[in-house]
Design a protein around this motif. Structure first.
Motif, PDB file in Angstrom:
ATOM      1  N   UNK A   4     -29.624  20.064 -74.901  1.00  0.00           N
ATOM      2  CA  UNK A   4     -28.115  20.945 -75.384  1.00  0.00           C
ATOM      3  C   UNK A   4     -28.660  22.188 -73.442  1.00  0.00           C
ATOM      4  N   UNK A   5     -27.918  22.466 -72.749  1.00  0.00           N
ATOM      5  CA  UNK A   5     -28.333  23.348 -72.330  1.00  0.00           C
ATOM      6  C   UNK A   5     -29.045  24.755 -72.464  1.00  0.00           C
ATOM      7  N   UNK A   6     -29.894  24.629 -71.716  1.00  0.00           N
ATOM      8  CA  UNK A   6     -31.540  25.383 -72.185  1.00  0.00           C
ATOM      9  C   UNK A   6     -32.463  26.587 -70.729  1.00  0.00           C
ATOM     10  N   UNK A   7     -33.813  27.301 -71.485  1.00  0.00           N
ATOM     11  CA  UNK A   7     -34.207  27.612 -69.955  1.00  0.00           C
ATOM     12  C   UNK A   7     -36.066  27.121 -71.102  1.00  0.00           C
ATOM     13  N   UNK A   8     -36.566  26.854 -69.771  1.00  0.00           N
ATOM     14  CA  UNK A   8     -38.202  26.351 -70.548  1.00  0.00           C
ATOM     15  C   UNK A   8     -38.617  26.317 -69.199  1.00  0.00           C
ATOM     16  N   UNK A   9     -40.157  26.957 -68.733  1.00  0.00           N
ATOM     17  CA  UNK A   9     -41.428  26.674 -67.858  1.00  0.00           C
ATOM     18  C   UNK A   9     -40.366  27.707 -67.103  1.00  0.00           C
ATOM     19  N   UNK A  10     -39.407  28.777 -66.914  1.00  0.00           N
ATOM     20  CA  UNK A  10     -38.714  29.316 -65.722  1.00  0.00           C
ATOM     21  C   UNK A  10     -37.641  28.147 -64.977  1.00  0.00           C
ATOM     22  N   UNK A  11     -37.143  27.774 -65.692  1.00  0.00           N
ATOM     23  CA  UNK A  11     -36.212  26.593 -65.568  1.00  0.00           C
ATOM     24  C   UNK A  11     -35.314  26.317 -66.351  1.00  0.00           C
ATOM     25  N   UNK A  12     -33.488  25.586 -65.567  1.00  0.00           N
ATOM     26  CA  UNK A  12     -32.611  26.013 -66.382  1.00  0.00           C
ATOM     27  C   UNK A  12     -32.076  24.310 -66.716  1.00  0.00           C
ATOM     28  N   UNK A  13     -32.771  24.197 -68.329  1.00  0.00           N
ATOM     29  CA  UNK A  13     -31.513  22.577 -67.864  1.00  0.00           C
ATOM     30  C   UNK A  13     -29.896  22.965 -68.032  1.00  0.00           C
ATOM     31  N   UNK A  14     -29.044  22.268 -66.849  1.00  0.00           N
ATOM     32  CA  UNK A  14     -27.551  22.576 -67.279  1.00  0.00           C
ATOM     33  C   UNK A  14     -27.071  21.052 -67.050  1.00  0.00           C
ATOM     34  N   UNK A  15     -25.610  21.277 -67.801  1.00  0.00           N
ATOM     35  CA  UNK A  15     -24.480  20.130 -68.172  1.00  0.00           C
ATOM     36  C   UNK A  15     -24.114  20.357 -66.506  1.00  0.00           C
ATOM     37  N   UNK A  16     -23.417  19.285 -65.635  1.00  0.00           N
ATOM     38  CA  UNK A  16     -22.735  19.668 -64.756  1.00  0.00           C
ATOM     39  C   UNK A  16     -22.010  18.382 -64.184  1.00  0.00           C
ATOM     40  N   UNK A  17     -20.538  17.955 -64.311  1.00  0.00           N
ATOM     41  CA  UNK A  17     -19.881  17.256 -63.793  1.00  0.00           C
ATOM     42  C   UNK A  17     -20.268  15.434 -64.675  1.00  0.00           C
ATOM     43  N   UNK A  18     -20.574  16.047 -66.228  1.00  0.00           N
ATOM     44  CA  UNK A  18     -20.984  15.000 -66.445  1.00  0.00           C
ATOM     45  C   UNK A  18     -22.139  14.621 -66.379  1.00  0.00           C
ATOM     46  N   UNK A  19     -23.570  15.162 -65.965  1.00  0.00           N
ATOM     47  CA  UNK A  19     -24.785  14.941 -65.533  1.00  0.00           C
ATOM     48  C   UNK A  19     -25.715  16.195 -65.658  1.00  0.00           C
ATOM     49  N   UNK A  20     -26.717  15.768 -65.953  1.00  0.00           N
ATOM     50  CA  UNK A  20     -27.606  16.793 -65.944  1.00  0.00           C
ATOM     51  C   UNK A  20     -28.558  16.978 -64.684  1.00  0.00           C
ATOM     52  N   UNK A  21     -28.881  18.467 -64.561  1.00  0.00           N
ATOM     53  CA  UNK A  21     -29.288  19.188 -63.941  1.00  0.00           C
ATOM     54  C   UNK A  21     -30.526  20.149 -64.514  1.00  0.00           C
ATOM     55  N   UNK A  22     -31.354  19.529 -63.412  1.00  0.00           N
ATOM     56  CA  UNK A  22     -32.787  21.050 -64.282  1.00  0.00           C
ATOM     57  C   UNK A  22     -32.609  21.943 -62.075  1.00  0.00           C
ATOM     58  N   UNK A  23     -32.526  23.404 -62.962  1.00  0.00           N
ATOM     59  CA  UNK A  23     -32.771  23.601 -61.541  1.00  0.00           C
ATOM     60  C   UNK A  23     -33.635  25.087 -61.782  1.00  0.00           C
ATOM     61  N   UNK A  24     -33.835  25.733 -60.906  1.00  0.00           N
ATOM     62  CA  UNK A  24     -34.609  27.145 -60.980  1.00  0.00           C
ATOM     63  C   UNK A  24     -33.696  28.357 -61.805  1.00  0.00           C
ATOM     64  N   UNK A  25     -34.593  28.721 -62.472  1.00  0.00           N
ATOM     65  CA  UNK A  25     -34.240  30.408 -63.642  1.00  0.00           C
ATOM     66  C   UNK A  25     -33.966  31.192 -62.667  1.00  0.00           C
ATOM     67  N   UNK A  26     -32.757  31.810 -62.608  1.00  0.00           N
ATOM     68  CA  UNK A  26     -32.963  33.187 -61.167  1.00  0.00           C
ATOM     69  C   UNK A  26     -34.197  33.921 -62.438  1.00  0.00           C
ATOM     70  N   UNK A  27     -34.355  34.425 -63.522  1.00  0.00           N
ATOM     71  CA  UNK A  27     -34.253  35.320 -63.579  1.00  0.00           C
ATOM     72  C   UNK A  27     -36.536  35.236 -63.747  1.00  0.00           C
ATOM     73  N   UNK A  28     -36.509  34.070 -63.101  1.00  0.00           N
ATOM     74  CA  UNK A  28     -37.745  33.109 -63.250  1.00  0.00           C
ATOM     75  C   UNK A  28     -38.805  33.386 -61.535  1.00  0.00           C
ATOM     76  N   UNK A  29     -37.598  33.158 -60.307  1.00  0.00           N
ATOM     77  CA  UNK A  29     -38.316  33.236 -58.997  1.00  0.00           C
ATOM     78  C   UNK A  29     -39.103  34.611 -58.686  1.00  0.00           C
ATOM     79  N   UNK A  30     -39.524  33.817 -57.883  1.00  0.00           N
ATOM     80  CA  UNK A  30     -40.871  35.152 -57.490  1.00  0.00           C
ATOM     81  C   UNK A  30     -40.095  36.391 -56.678  1.00  0.00           C
ATOM     82  N   UNK A  31     -40.839  37.982 -56.601  1.00  0.00           N
ATOM     83  CA  UNK A  31     -40.475  39.023 -56.121  1.00  0.00           C
ATOM     84  C   UNK A  31     -40.751  38.318 -54.384  1.00  0.00           C
ATOM     85  N   UNK A  32     -39.463  38.914 -53.411  1.00  0.00           N
ATOM     86  CA  UNK A  32     -39.220  39.027 -52.855  1.00  0.00           C
ATOM     87  C   UNK A  32     -40.512  39.106 -51.646  1.00  0.00           C
ATOM     88  N   UNK A  33     -40.673  38.915 -50.512  1.00  0.00           N
ATOM     89  CA  UNK A  33     -41.802  38.939 -49.533  1.00  0.00           C
ATOM     90  C   UNK A  33     -41.297  39.018 -48.287  1.00  0.00           C
TER      91      UNK A  33
END
Length: 411
Positions: free
Chosen positions: A275-304
């Motif tokens: 099922x779609x879920x988040x783990x370790x700063x990433x997000x497991x999502x389903x899109x167009x019949x396939x699974x993707x692992x993307x970066x979770x926005x809440x986990x990205x670094x602060x601006x530098x």
């Protein structure tokens, strides 16, 4: 050493092989042995400034290296302060500066003085911590990083043998008193292993686990090549079905810009639930019949602040003309405000965590989407370069007679 190659030419004008030399018995023995292997070397001596004696010890080590005819460079750390996680912070700062020195000198290999007793200690610590099979492999003979190869040629040699080598050669070394401070876990483990006589047992356990890890790494690499699609934007397509947990774990580590994989039990739960879920700063999502692992926005670094060669979010390296990176330009996440046309068909959830250039509070460029506010910003781009290779990136264990495919030291 040949099994740990390939090595560059040992000739004037070529990039040297770097050596991390603290001045202690292990690293000084490594420098002495390396000098008998090749001439084109560069020793890196770090003065961490944490003890009053450290500057004098660093100068003494430089003198000893000079007497060995080993070229050396002093690196002085000035921003370390005592406090929580001191050892980890000092280690990270030391490696960062040594890698920087390697880049300046053109070195692609950095020799480290970890030896067999260190390996046994690491194996004991990971065993007691309940590490999985990969963790029990302890340290690798070779660790590939985005910038240099870390090579540990002494993992099969004991601490005593190295010191005896120096004694026979008539060489002295520096003894760091922190190596006797039993407030540190590693020191307590060192004393316990010595008292129990179990060093060889745990060293052998690490070598066996390492050889098995290499077998798994080859199988996982084949699965990744066959089923996964890696995108320059930093996300990974997994296909219509989720891979086995170890492969998914490697993908999560890469997309999240992590040095270590997430907890195995958590990854197994992801695979079981599918099922779609988040783990370790990433997000497991389903899109167009396939699974993707993307970066979770809440986990990205602060601006530098933006500068050429700067790393953001632990995985994107900015390349841009210096004239473009004027005062006030910074790197941060693109966020959710991108127009559908700008996203080039990708979902907003995917694009929100992309690296972007901002200036005076305004989004001015998202290079991965080939979008910029004005033509002048088109000169910038981000290279996706996570800290650890998704396929393992190391050489572990010892060769077994029945494993003809193993590439590394023999037992």
């Amino acid at each position: 050493m040949q099994a740990l190659g390939p090595w560059g030419p040992d000739a004037p004008g070529q990039a040297p092989v770097a050596i991390a030399v603290s001045g202690g018995g292990d690293s000084l023995a490594l420098a002495w042995l390396a000098r008998r292997w090749r001439r084109n070397l560069l020793a890196l001596v770090v003065d961490h400034g944490l003890r009053p004696e450290s500057a004098a010890e660093a100068r003494l080590t430089l003198d000893r290296l000079r007497a060995m005819d080993v070229p050396a460079r002093l690196i002085t750390l000035t921003d370390l302060h005592k406090g929580p996680a001191m050892a980890a912070r000092a280690r990270a700062a030391r490696y960062a500066r040594m890698v920087e020195a390697c880049q300046q000198a053109g070195c692609v290999d950095l020799l480290l003085g970890h030896q067999a007793d260190d390996q046994a200690e690491t194996a004991w610590m990971r065993f007691n911590a309940g590490s999985g099979p990969d963790g029990l492999a302890a340290m690798g003979w070779i660790t590939h990083t985005p910038d240099v190869r870390l090579v540990r040629p002494l993992l099969g040699v004991s601490r005593m043998a190295l010191r005896n080598t120096l004694r026979v050669a008539g060489l002295a070394w520096v003894d760091d008193p922190s190596n006797l401070d039993q407030r540190a876990e590693r020191v307590r483990v060192r004393f316990a292993l010595h008292a129990s006589g179990q060093s060889e047992q745990f060293w052998c356990m690490a070598m066996d686990a390492g050889q098995q890890r290499m077998v798994r790494d080859r199988a996982h690499a084949a699965t990744l090549a066959r089923t996964c699609a890696f995108f320059a934007q930093g996300w990974v397509g997994l296909g219509p079905d989720l891979p086995e947990p170890p492969v998914l774990s490697a993908v999560i580590r890469t997309v999240g810009g992590l040095r270590y994989p997430p907890a195995p039990a958590a990854v197994e739960r992801l695979c079981k639930r599918a099922q779609p879920a988040t783990l370790a700063g990433t997000r497991l999502v389903r899109w167009r019949g396939e699974w993707f692992v993307i970066r979770e926005l809440a986990g990205v670094a602060a601006p530098v602040a933006a500068h050429a060669g700067g790393v953001w979010d632990g995985r994107f390296v900015l390349q841009a003309p210096s004239a473009l990176l004027r005062c006030g330009v910074y790197v941060g996440a693109a966020g959710y405000g991108l127009a559908r046309k700008t996203r080039a068909g990708w979902p907003a959830l995917f694009c929100a965590g992309l690296p972007a250039l901002w200036w005076q509070g305004q989004l001015v460029a998202v290079p991965h989407l080939d979008w910029s506010l004005a033509a002048e910003w088109y000169g910038a781009f981000f290279e996706f370069r996570p800290p650890v290779s998704v396929t393992g990136g190391g050489v572990y264990g010892c060769k077994k007679a029945q494993d003809k495919d193993y590439m590394g030291p023999s037992d």
